[in-house]
Each structure stands twice: as structure tokens, then as C-alpha cells.
Design a protein around this motif. Structure first.
Motif, PDB file in Angstrom:
ATOM      1  N   MET A   1       0.830  -1.203   0.000  1.00 39.68           N
ATOM      2  CA  MET A   1       0.000   0.000   0.000  1.00 39.68           C
ATOM      3  C   MET A   1       0.865   1.253   0.000  1.00 39.68           C
ATOM      4  O   MET A   1       0.551   2.220  -0.668  1.00 39.68           O
ATOM      5  N   ILE A   2       1.973   1.166   0.782  1.00 41.81           N
ATOM      6  CA  ILE A   2       2.896   2.306   0.828  1.00 41.81           C
ATOM      7  C   ILE A   2       3.436   2.584  -0.575  1.00 41.81           C
ATOM      8  O   ILE A   2       3.481   3.738  -1.024  1.00 41.81           O
ATOM      9  N   ASN A   3       3.770   1.491  -1.295  1.00 42.69           N
ATOM     10  CA  ASN A   3       4.287   1.657  -2.658  1.00 42.69           C
ATOM     11  C   ASN A   3       3.266   2.301  -3.578  1.00 42.69           C
ATOM     12  O   ASN A   3       3.609   3.078  -4.457  1.00 42.69           O
ATOM     13  N   GLN A   4       1.998   1.948  -3.374  1.00 45.23           N
ATOM     14  CA  GLN A   4       0.950   2.544  -4.209  1.00 45.23           C
ATOM     15  C   GLN A   4       0.878   4.048  -3.990  1.00 45.23           C
ATOM     16  O   GLN A   4       0.698   4.807  -4.932  1.00 45.23           O
ATOM     17  N   ILE A   5       1.014   4.445  -2.731  1.00 44.14           N
ATOM     18  CA  ILE A   5       0.956   5.881  -2.447  1.00 44.14           C
ATOM     19  C   ILE A   5       2.166   6.566  -3.068  1.00 44.14           C
ATOM     20  O   ILE A   5       2.043   7.609  -3.715  1.00 44.14           O
ATOM     21  N   SER A   7       3.925   5.605  -5.648  1.00 45.31           N
ATOM     22  CA  SER A   7       3.861   5.667  -7.114  1.00 45.31           C
ATOM     23  C   SER A   7       2.566   6.322  -7.603  1.00 45.31           C
ATOM     24  O   SER A   7       2.320   6.406  -8.799  1.00 45.31           O
ATOM     25  N   LYS A   8       1.738   6.753  -6.656  1.00 53.04           N
ATOM     26  CA  LYS A   8       0.459   7.409  -6.950  1.00 53.04           C
ATOM     27  C   LYS A   8      -0.467   6.538  -7.809  1.00 53.04           C
ATOM     28  O   LYS A   8      -1.237   7.029  -8.635  1.00 53.04           O
ATOM     29  N   GLN A   9      -0.346   5.209  -7.652  1.00 56.33           N
ATOM     30  CA  GLN A   9      -1.264   4.320  -8.367  1.00 56.33           C
ATOM     31  C   GLN A   9      -2.287   3.797  -7.374  1.00 56.33           C
ATOM     32  O   GLN A   9      -2.176   2.693  -6.855  1.00 56.33           O
ATOM     33  N   ILE A  10      -3.255   4.624  -7.115  1.00 53.26           N
ATOM     34  CA  ILE A  10      -4.225   4.291  -6.080  1.00 53.26           C
ATOM     35  C   ILE A  10      -5.415   3.566  -6.697  1.00 53.26           C
ATOM     36  O   ILE A  10      -5.958   3.995  -7.708  1.00 53.26           O
ATOM     37  N   SER A  11      -5.801   2.487  -6.060  1.00 54.61           N
ATOM     38  CA  SER A  11      -6.981   1.760  -6.504  1.00 54.61           C
ATOM     39  C   SER A  11      -8.206   2.503  -5.954  1.00 54.61           C
ATOM     40  O   SER A  11      -8.091   3.244  -4.979  1.00 54.61           O
ATOM     41  N   HIS A  12      -9.372   2.324  -6.554  1.00 48.45           N
ATOM     42  CA  HIS A  12     -10.521   3.068  -6.014  1.00 48.45           C
ATOM     43  C   HIS A  12     -11.272   2.281  -4.940  1.00 48.45           C
ATOM     44  O   HIS A  12     -12.152   2.799  -4.284  1.00 48.45           O
ATOM     45  N   ALA A  13     -10.900   0.983  -4.772  1.00 47.12           N
ATOM     46  CA  ALA A  13     -11.550   0.218  -3.702  1.00 47.12           C
ATOM     47  C   ALA A  13     -10.609  -0.830  -3.133  1.00 47.12           C
ATOM     48  O   ALA A  13      -9.933  -1.546  -3.868  1.00 47.12           O
ATOM     49  N   TYR A  14     -10.573  -0.886  -1.819  1.00 45.93           N
ATOM     50  CA  TYR A  14      -9.747  -1.873  -1.114  1.00 45.93           C
ATOM     51  C   TYR A  14     -10.651  -2.697  -0.221  1.00 45.93           C
ATOM     52  O   TYR A  14     -11.626  -2.175   0.336  1.00 45.93           O
ATOM     53  N   LEU A  15     -10.299  -3.972  -0.083  1.00 42.22           N
ATOM     54  CA  LEU A  15     -11.053  -4.829   0.827  1.00 42.22           C
ATOM     55  C   LEU A  15     -10.086  -5.393   1.859  1.00 42.22           C
ATOM     56  O   LEU A  15      -9.111  -6.068   1.498  1.00 42.22           O
ATOM     57  N   PHE A  16     -10.325  -5.055   3.125  1.00 43.48           N
ATOM     58  CA  PHE A  16      -9.469  -5.551   4.205  1.00 43.48           C
ATOM     59  C   PHE A  16     -10.196  -6.702   4.908  1.00 43.48           C
ATOM     60  O   PHE A  16     -11.273  -6.494   5.490  1.00 43.48           O
TER      61      PHE A  16
END
Ligand SMILES: [Zn+2]
Length: 314
Positions: A1-5, A7-16
Motif C-alpha cells: 500500500m505504501i508503494n501505491q501511495i 507511485s500514486k497508483q491508487i486503486s478506487h476500492a480496497y477490501l481488508f
């Protein structure tokens, strides 16, 4: 998740996904904070900027927390779908919805949510959390990026609690801290809660194992051991006396049964090579677990406990 932030490649939905107390909602909040942080160079929230401070003070209106257990109707989700049309305010990058216990939504509500998940506005991020992954429609799951949260082992809980004690200057005996780490079934949150309440109760004193046992209304190991010996020697009256004095001190049969189950479980694990001893203890453990599962339906719990002890002493 840190990498996504980063690289600014954010998904629009996450399921925890993960069982109770594994940190899903805590991580969701930190993740939400990191997404909106004004200076998160390394992917983590800076804790200092306007957005971070607002989130910490729970006054960030761009991070919306919803409990799906009490907002589970189609209308609730339709309202939410209307709301997401409005972009974030206050120079925030994202508007983030953290929806806990998402499996509690009605099937109509899931359908309404699905439409939104298919094509949400680009400033929207959903973080859905659940303890019961299997109750979520696959159509929803397929539109989310899934993360599994696992229970942590007792040793790691111990280390976390020890760190908290050092930071908060809580003075506690090793065996007392070890006990708290082991009784919370892998839930760090529950373990912290016990530590927190005990440190408030026993302020300004060194906390020992007896304090913890008293606080949790459980029987000490020594007495558990004596009780098991009485059962082994078929000393019915002495066994019943131990129960009597426990209940006379203001605790109940459920506490007694819980204490014995935990003690037997620990003692069997420790003594795994002693076959004879294990057989005897496993039999008692099995009987106590059975009684425990029926306990909430019984009107006279003490009677049921006594009957079991009479049976075991025959
Ligand atoms: Zn920040």
C-alpha cells in the motif's frame, strides 16, 4: 500500500479481510491519512500537515467512517452514492469512505454499491473492512484490491505490549505481561485494552500476575493445578470447596470454567510429551469446553458445573 501511495497508483476500492482485532480499521485510518497527507514523500503520513492533523482530531470531513452493521439498507447506500458526487473539500486529494463490517449490507445494498464501485469518481477511495469475507458477493470482491489481515502470535503481542509499557512508564511483572499476551486469542487490540484498563486501575504500583488475574476474574494457576489434582484423586468435596471459595469471592461459574480451560490448554501444550498426564487433562478439558459451549443457555450454571465435577470424580 505504501508503494501505491509512493507511485500514486491508487486503486478506487480496497477490501481488508481478517478476524476481530487484527488491525483492519486502524490500518484503514492510517492509509486514509497517508492518501491525503500533503507531504508523504515516503508513502507514510507526516502527522504534521493540515490534513494529517485534521484526521488525527477526527475532524477531517473527507474521511468518512461508516458502520455497515447499522447502515445496511439500500437507502443508506443510495444516500452514499449521492454524496460521492461531491468532490473533496479543503484542498484534499481524496474523499475516502471506510466502511466497516461490510458483509452486513443487505443484498439490495450490495447491488447499489456495486454500481458505484464500477465507475466511481476519480477522487473517491473505498476501504471496505470485513470479518466475514465469504458473505461478500464475488462481484464486489472482484472490484476491490484485497488485503488479508492475520492474527499475530502471542510473542509479537508481548513485544508490542512491552514497548507500550516502556513508553507509558507502566511497571509490570514479566509473567503478568506474558499472561495478557496469551489470553487474547491473537487480538492485539484486546490485549492493549486489558493492559490499558489494568494500568488505570493499578496506577502508581508495580502490576503483578495476581492483579491481572483479579482484574480478569480468573483463578490463579496454582489453584487450578490443585483443583486438577483433586479431580485426579477423586476428592469430590475438596474439588467443590475450591469452586465454593472462588464463587464466594464474587466471581461466577463461567469465570471458573474459563480459567480451567485456559490453564488446561496451557498445561497440555507445555507437557506435550507426558502421555498419561495429557490423556487425563485432555479429557477434563473436553468436558469443560462442552460445558462452556452450553453455558449461556443454562439457568443454573453452578449446578451444571457441580454435576460435571461429581461426574468426573466418580
Ligand atoms: Zn501529513
Amino acid at each position: 500500500m505504501i508503494n501505491q501511495i509512493k507511485s500514486k497508483q491508487i486503486s478506487h476500492a480496497y477490501l481488508f479481510c481478517g478476524s476481530h482485532g487484527t488491525g483492519k480499521t486502524s490500518i484503514a485510518k492510517i492509509f486514509a491519512m497517508a492518501l491525503n497527507c500533503e507531504s508523504n514523500n515516503d508513502g507514510e503520513p507526516c502527522n504534521k500537515c493540515h490534513q494529517c492533523l485534521n484526521t488525527k482530531n477526527k475532524s477531517n470531513i473527507n474521511i468518512i467512517e461508516i458502520d455497515a452493521a447499522s447502515n445496511n439498507s439500500v437507502d443508506n447506500i443510495r444516500d452514499l452514492c449521492e454524496e460521492i458526487k461531491y468532490p473533496p473539500v479543503d484542498n484534499s486529494r481524496y474523499k475516502i469512505y471506510i466502511i466497516d463490517e461490510i458483509h452486513m449490507l443487505s443484498s439490495g445494498a450490495f447491488n447499489a454499491l456495486l454500481k458505484t464501485l464500477e465507475e466511481p469518481p476519480k477522487y473517491i477511495v473505498f476501504i471496505l473492512a470485513t470479518t466475514e469475507y465469504k458473505k461478500i458477493p464475488t462481484t464486489i470482491i472482484s472490484r476491490c484490491q484485497r488485503y488479508d489481515f492475520k492474527k499475530i502470535c502471542d510473542k509479537d503481542i508481548f513485544v508490542s505490549l512491552k514497548n507500550i509499557c516502556e513508553q507509558e512508564e507502566i511497571i509490570i511483572d514479566y509473567d503478568a505481561l506474558e499472561y495478557i499476551s496469551e489470553i487474547n486469542n491473537g487480538s492485539l487490540r484486546d490485549a492493549i485494552s486489558v493492559l490499558d484498563r489494568c494500568s488505570n486501575l493499578y496506577r502508581n504500583k508495580r502490576i503483578n500476575l495476581k492483579d491481572i488475574l483479579d482484574f480478569l476474574s480468573v483463578l490463579d494457576f496454582e489453584t487450578c493445578d490443585r483443583f486438577i489434582n483433586e479431580l485426579e484423586n477423586k476428592n469430590l468435596s475438596s474439588a467443590l470447596e475450591i469452586i465454593d471459595s472462588f464463587i464466594d469471592s464474587g466471581k461466577d461459574s463461567g469465570d471458573f470454567i474459563y480459567s480451567l480451560i485456559f490453564y488446561l490448554y496451557k498445561s497440555i501444550k507445555k507437557d506435550i510429551n507426558n502421555k498419561n498426564d495429557i490423556e487425563f487433562k485432555s479429557n477434563i478439558l473436553e468436558n469443560f469446553v462442552k460445558l462452556d459451549s452450553k453455558l449461556k443457555y443454562l439457568i443454573n450454571k453452578r449446578l451444571a458445573l457441580d454435576l460435571l465435577i461429581i461426574d468426573l470424580c466418580e
